[in-house]
Motif scaffolding. Sequence first.
Motif, PDB file in Angstrom:
ATOM      1  N   GLU A 112      30.591 -11.643   0.949  1.00  0.00           N
ATOM      2  CA  GLU A 112      30.232 -10.317   0.449  1.00  0.00           C
ATOM      3  C   GLU A 112      30.252  -9.251   1.544  1.00  0.00           C
ATOM      4  OE1 GLU A 112      26.440  -8.399  -1.866  1.00  0.00           O
ATOM      5  OE2 GLU A 112      26.909 -10.505  -2.211  1.00  0.00           O
ATOM      6  N   THR A 113      29.644  -9.557   2.692  1.00  0.00           N
ATOM      7  CA  THR A 113      29.580  -8.603   3.804  1.00  0.00           C
ATOM      8  C   THR A 113      29.837  -9.322   5.127  1.00  0.00           C
ATOM      9  OG1 THR A 113      27.217  -8.922   4.219  1.00  0.00           O
ATOM     10  CG2 THR A 113      27.812  -7.201   2.617  1.00  0.00           C
ATOM     11  N   VAL A 114      30.056  -8.541   6.161  1.00  0.00           N
ATOM     12  CA  VAL A 114      30.188  -9.118   7.502  1.00  0.00           C
ATOM     13  C   VAL A 114      28.902  -9.864   7.851  1.00  0.00           C
ATOM     14  CG1 VAL A 114      30.458  -8.585   9.953  1.00  0.00           C
ATOM     15  CG2 VAL A 114      31.858  -7.376   8.264  1.00  0.00           C
ATOM     16  N   GLY A 115      27.761  -9.288   7.501  1.00  0.00           N
ATOM     17  CA  GLY A 115      26.473  -9.919   7.791  1.00  0.00           C
ATOM     18  C   GLY A 115      26.286 -11.245   7.082  1.00  0.00           C
ATOM     19  N   SER A 116      26.747 -11.356   5.840  1.00  0.00           N
ATOM     20  CA  SER A 116      26.595 -12.626   5.119  1.00  0.00           C
ATOM     21  C   SER A 116      27.458 -13.711   5.763  1.00  0.00           C
ATOM     22  CB  SER A 116      26.920 -12.463   3.630  1.00  0.00           C
ATOM     23  OG  SER A 116      28.262 -12.058   3.428  1.00  0.00           O
ATOM     24  N   VAL A 117      28.625 -13.330   6.268  1.00  0.00           N
ATOM     25  CA  VAL A 117      29.482 -14.294   6.965  1.00  0.00           C
ATOM     26  C   VAL A 117      28.811 -14.723   8.274  1.00  0.00           C
ATOM     27  CG1 VAL A 117      31.731 -14.691   8.040  1.00  0.00           C
ATOM     28  CG2 VAL A 117      31.584 -13.383   5.916  1.00  0.00           C
ATOM     29  N   LEU A 118      28.272 -13.764   9.024  1.00  0.00           N
ATOM     30  CA  LEU A 118      27.599 -14.088  10.283  1.00  0.00           C
ATOM     31  C   LEU A 118      26.363 -14.955  10.047  1.00  0.00           C
ATOM     32  CD1 LEU A 118      27.894 -10.705  12.186  1.00  0.00           C
ATOM     33  CD2 LEU A 118      29.073 -12.842  12.709  1.00  0.00           C
TER      34      LEU A 118
END
Length: 82
Positions: free
Chosen positions: A66-72
């Motif tokens: 969903e977001t860069v943060g969710s991947v991180l």
Amino acid sequence: MTKLEQMNAILADLLKLDTSAFNEQTELLGALPEFDSMAVVGLITAMEETFGIAVNDDDLDAELFETVGSVLSYVDTAGARA
């Protein structure tokens, strides 16, 4: 290099975009036309190679990308399991 910087470098390479302004709230899936199924496959491979994690098939869902943060966040969780 921070994990965010590493992730942005991966995304810049995969998507052929300037990701220098990407942050943890930057939306990916559904927000960027370049972030298609092939980009997801490439991102998974790059995450495994760059961060030394194993991405489990059971973990793959739309929320993960969903977001860069969710991947991180996933990278951190998978790294803790390793």
